[in-house]
Every structure is written in C-alpha cells, then in structure tokens.
Design a protein around this motif. Structure first.
Motif, PDB file in Angstrom:
ATOM      1  N   GLU A   1      95.125  61.169  30.903  1.00  0.00           N
ATOM      2  CA  GLU A   1      96.462  61.476  30.085  1.00  0.00           C
ATOM      3  C   GLU A   1      96.042  61.523  28.577  1.00  0.00           C
ATOM      4  O   GLU A   1      96.818  62.500  27.681  1.00  0.00           O
ATOM      5  N   ALA A   2      95.358  60.603  28.164  1.00  0.00           N
ATOM      6  CA  ALA A   2      94.870  60.531  26.755  1.00  0.00           C
ATOM      7  C   ALA A   2      94.070  61.629  26.133  1.00  0.00           C
ATOM      8  O   ALA A   2      93.996  62.102  25.081  1.00  0.00           O
ATOM      9  N   GLN A   3      93.153  62.067  27.185  1.00  0.00           N
ATOM     10  CA  GLN A   3      92.015  63.146  26.758  1.00  0.00           C
ATOM     11  C   GLN A   3      92.862  64.475  26.584  1.00  0.00           C
ATOM     12  O   GLN A   3      92.352  64.923  25.719  1.00  0.00           O
ATOM     13  N   PRO A   4      93.815  64.770  27.422  1.00  0.00           N
ATOM     14  CA  PRO A   4      94.308  66.133  27.209  1.00  0.00           C
ATOM     15  C   PRO A   4      95.171  66.217  25.884  1.00  0.00           C
ATOM     16  O   PRO A   4      95.094  67.376  25.205  1.00  0.00           O
ATOM     17  N   ALA A   5      95.657  65.110  25.727  1.00  0.00           N
ATOM     18  CA  ALA A   5      96.587  64.848  24.397  1.00  0.00           C
ATOM     19  C   ALA A   5      95.449  65.156  23.067  1.00  0.00           C
ATOM     20  O   ALA A   5      95.834  65.813  22.202  1.00  0.00           O
ATOM     21  N   ASN A   6      94.211  64.613  23.038  1.00  0.00           N
ATOM     22  CA  ASN A   6      93.402  64.756  22.111  1.00  0.00           C
ATOM     23  C   ASN A   6      92.963  66.323  22.126  1.00  0.00           C
ATOM     24  O   ASN A   6      92.692  66.773  21.079  1.00  0.00           O
ATOM     25  N   SER A   7      92.672  67.044  23.207  1.00  0.00           N
ATOM     26  CA  SER A   7      92.223  68.193  23.385  1.00  0.00           C
ATOM     27  C   SER A   7      93.243  68.981  22.736  1.00  0.00           C
ATOM     28  O   SER A   7      93.203  70.120  22.021  1.00  0.00           O
ATOM     29  N   TYR A   8      94.358  68.954  22.792  1.00  0.00           N
ATOM     30  CA  TYR A   8      95.852  69.763  22.700  1.00  0.00           C
ATOM     31  C   TYR A   8      95.646  69.620  20.963  1.00  0.00           C
ATOM     32  O   TYR A   8      95.711  70.800  20.474  1.00  0.00           O
ATOM     33  N   TRP A   9      95.507  68.443  20.400  1.00  0.00           N
ATOM     34  CA  TRP A   9      95.539  68.554  18.851  1.00  0.00           C
ATOM     35  C   TRP A   9      94.390  69.248  18.321  1.00  0.00           C
ATOM     36  O   TRP A   9      94.291  69.724  17.243  1.00  0.00           O
ATOM     37  N   ILE A  10      93.122  69.059  18.946  1.00  0.00           N
ATOM     38  CA  ILE A  10      91.912  69.781  18.653  1.00  0.00           C
ATOM     39  C   ILE A  10      92.065  71.428  18.571  1.00  0.00           C
ATOM     40  O   ILE A  10      91.822  71.974  17.521  1.00  0.00           O
ATOM     41  N   MET A  11      92.736  71.653  19.632  1.00  0.00           N
ATOM     42  CA  MET A  11      93.151  73.234  19.866  1.00  0.00           C
ATOM     43  C   MET A  11      94.046  73.748  18.715  1.00  0.00           C
ATOM     44  O   MET A  11      93.760  74.503  18.050  1.00  0.00           O
ATOM     45  N   VAL A  12      95.083  72.787  18.427  1.00  0.00           N
ATOM     46  CA  VAL A  12      96.055  72.977  17.242  1.00  0.00           C
ATOM     47  C   VAL A  12      95.247  73.160  16.075  1.00  0.00           C
ATOM     48  O   VAL A  12      95.632  74.205  15.096  1.00  0.00           O
ATOM     49  N   ALA A  13      94.375  72.176  15.704  1.00  0.00           N
ATOM     50  CA  ALA A  13      93.604  72.336  14.468  1.00  0.00           C
ATOM     51  C   ALA A  13      92.743  73.681  14.296  1.00  0.00           C
ATOM     52  O   ALA A  13      92.804  74.228  13.325  1.00  0.00           O
ATOM     53  N   VAL A  14      92.066  73.919  15.530  1.00  0.00           N
ATOM     54  CA  VAL A  14      91.010  75.293  15.202  1.00  0.00           C
ATOM     55  C   VAL A  14      92.035  76.546  15.303  1.00  0.00           C
ATOM     56  O   VAL A  14      91.618  77.328  14.306  1.00  0.00           O
ATOM     57  N   THR A  15      93.133  76.433  15.836  1.00  0.00           N
ATOM     58  CA  THR A  15      93.923  77.522  15.693  1.00  0.00           C
ATOM     59  C   THR A  15      94.392  77.975  14.398  1.00  0.00           C
ATOM     60  O   THR A  15      94.635  78.900  13.659  1.00  0.00           O
ATOM     61  N   GLY A  16      94.829  76.492  13.788  1.00  0.00           N
ATOM     62  CA  GLY A  16      95.398  76.774  12.377  1.00  0.00           C
ATOM     63  C   GLY A  16      94.325  77.015  11.493  1.00  0.00           C
ATOM     64  O   GLY A  16      94.550  78.046  10.474  1.00  0.00           O
ATOM     65  N   ILE A  17      92.996  76.717  11.676  1.00  0.00           N
ATOM     66  CA  ILE A  17      92.127  77.195  10.716  1.00  0.00           C
ATOM     67  C   ILE A  17      91.539  78.757  10.881  1.00  0.00           C
ATOM     68  O   ILE A  17      91.638  79.419   9.879  1.00  0.00           O
ATOM     69  N   LEU A  18      91.630  79.025  12.011  1.00  0.00           N
ATOM     70  CA  LEU A  18      91.214  80.436  12.217  1.00  0.00           C
ATOM     71  C   LEU A  18      92.288  81.349  11.772  1.00  0.00           C
ATOM     72  O   LEU A  18      92.210  82.444  11.117  1.00  0.00           O
ATOM     73  N   ALA A  19      93.759  80.712  11.745  1.00  0.00           N
ATOM     74  CA  ALA A  19      95.026  81.588  11.387  1.00  0.00           C
ATOM     75  C   ALA A  19      94.645  81.693   9.800  1.00  0.00           C
ATOM     76  O   ALA A  19      94.992  82.768   9.240  1.00  0.00           O
ATOM     77  N   PHE A  20      94.555  80.742   9.303  1.00  0.00           N
ATOM     78  CA  PHE A  20      94.284  80.672   7.865  1.00  0.00           C
ATOM     79  C   PHE A  20      93.110  81.545   7.259  1.00  0.00           C
ATOM     80  O   PHE A  20      93.533  82.460   6.519  1.00  0.00           O
ATOM     81  N   TYR A  21      92.071  81.569   7.752  1.00  0.00           N
ATOM     82  CA  TYR A  21      90.873  82.553   7.437  1.00  0.00           C
ATOM     83  C   TYR A  21      91.093  83.910   7.885  1.00  0.00           C
ATOM     84  O   TYR A  21      90.957  84.843   6.984  1.00  0.00           O
ATOM     85  N   SER A  22      91.928  84.211   8.718  1.00  0.00           N
ATOM     86  CA  SER A  22      92.471  85.464   9.315  1.00  0.00           C
ATOM     87  C   SER A  22      93.351  86.233   8.235  1.00  0.00           C
ATOM     88  O   SER A  22      93.163  87.130   7.736  1.00  0.00           O
TER      89      SER A  22
END
Length: 219
Positions: free
Chosen positions: A144-165
């Motif tokens: 249960e802890a691993q998906p939570a970490n993966s979720y926040w990593i995905m959010v961070a990557v999505t935010g960076i991509l949106a900023f550069y776009s």
C-alpha cells in the motif's frame, strides 16, 4: 528466554501467594505477524473475592488502558479502548486478551492487572514484568505504501511536463507575433506608384507615372 520463563512459571505456580494476594505471570515476548495477538495473563489468588476486574495496559508507565473485563459469579462483561480492537476472556486461573487489526506502531510492552473489587478489602497484583508485543509490518502494508509513492512521483512528473509545455507554447506564440510584425513593417516599403499603359498618357494619368509595358503579356 523460554527457559527463564519456564522457571519463572514453575516458581510462580509452586509458590502460592499469601492470603488476599494476587500474583500475575506473563510471557516476556509475543511476536505478531498476522495482526492478531493472544496475550495470556496467568494469575493465582487464594482469597475470598467474588467480583473481579482484569485490564491490559500499554507502555512502561501503563499509561494507556487497552481494554478490560469484569466478572462475578453470574455475569461477564468486556470493553475496549476505541484505538484498539481487544476483547478479554476469563478462563479459570487466567485471563486471555485477544487483539486484532494491530499495526506496527502498536509495538510496545503490555501489562496485565487483576483486581478484586468485592468484597473488601480491595486487592490488586503488583506490576509484573510485562509482555513485549512486537507487531511486524505485513506485505499488504508495504504494498500500500508503494502505490502511494508512485502516485506522488507521477504527479511530480506530470507537473514538470505541464510547466515545460506551457513555457514552449509561450515562446512559440511570442516568436510568431514578432515574425508577423516584421512582415507587416516590410510591406510598408512596397512601391505603390500608379502605372498607366503607353497609349493612355494623356487620359488623366499624372506625368510622373512610369509607362507600363504590355508587350510582355502579348501572346
């Protein structure tokens, strides 16, 4: 540790307590791997008590009462702290506390307390050595802890991509606007002088207008 506990238990049961005294013995260590614990509080009492109360306490200072139960000749009742899932059962000369849905942060030392409530005098046992309950983390808790970490990593990557776009889009729009302005300014220098055919020099055209050569368009 098991040998020491065995010797302690033998001494405990071979040495009856004085009149109106309660002795309690607990296993020193209990490892919980499936979120469920069964803590047994063995006790001896040779008094004339008829109404008893048994409770389980958490921490070196016994500051937290996990759950308790009471019984007399005809009635048995049990209650639990809202932060724990616990139920007490009385069975002859022992009280069994069943705990379930335990978490790793509930790892601590637990003490049993036996009290004679009626008739007087009020009697309770001296503090025992207690039982250390070690609750291991289950694979489910780790998963249960691993998906939570993966979720926040995905959010961070999505935010960076949106900023550069957004940044690239803004740069492109700025470049396009500047290019459009340059094209507009260049069009101001086009020769806008009117032209007239050579055979119509005297028909209203100004003398400064150059003669347009139409011979190039003849077939």
């Amino acid at each position: 540790s098991h040998v020491a506990f065995y010797k302690q238990a033998c001494f405990f049961f071979n040495s009856p307590p004085p009149e109106n005294k309660i002795l309690v013995a607990q296993h020193p260590l209990l490892i919980v791997a499936n979120e469920t614990a069964r803590l047994v509080c063995n006790y001896t009492y040779n008094g004339t008590g008829k109404e008893f109360r048994a409770s389980l306490h958490k921490g070196t200072a016994s500051a937290v009462e996990v759950c308790f139960m009471s019984w007399n000749m005809t009635k048995v009742s049990s209650n639990s702290n809202k932060e724990f899932n616990c139920k007490g059962i009385h069975d002859k000369d022992k009280v069994i506390f069943n705990l379930w849905n335990m978490t790793a942060n509930q790892t601590d030392i637990y003490f049993c307390k036996i009290e004679v409530m009626y008739p007087p005098p009020y009697v309770y046992n001296e503090k025992s050595n207690g039982t250390v309950i070690h609750v291991k983390e289950t694979p489910m808790q780790i998963q249960e802890a691993q998906p939570a970490n993966s979720y926040w990593i995905m959010v961070a990557v999505t935010g960076i991509l949106a900023f550069y776009s957004t940044l690239i889009t803004a740069v492109f729009i700025n470049y396009w606007q500047k290019s459009k302005e340059r094209m507009f300014h260049q069009s101001d220098y086009m020769n806008m002088t009117p032209r007239h055919p050579p055979y119509q020099k005297n028909k209203g055209y100004p003398s400064y207008a150059p003669t347009r050569d139409y011979t190039a368009y003849r077939s």
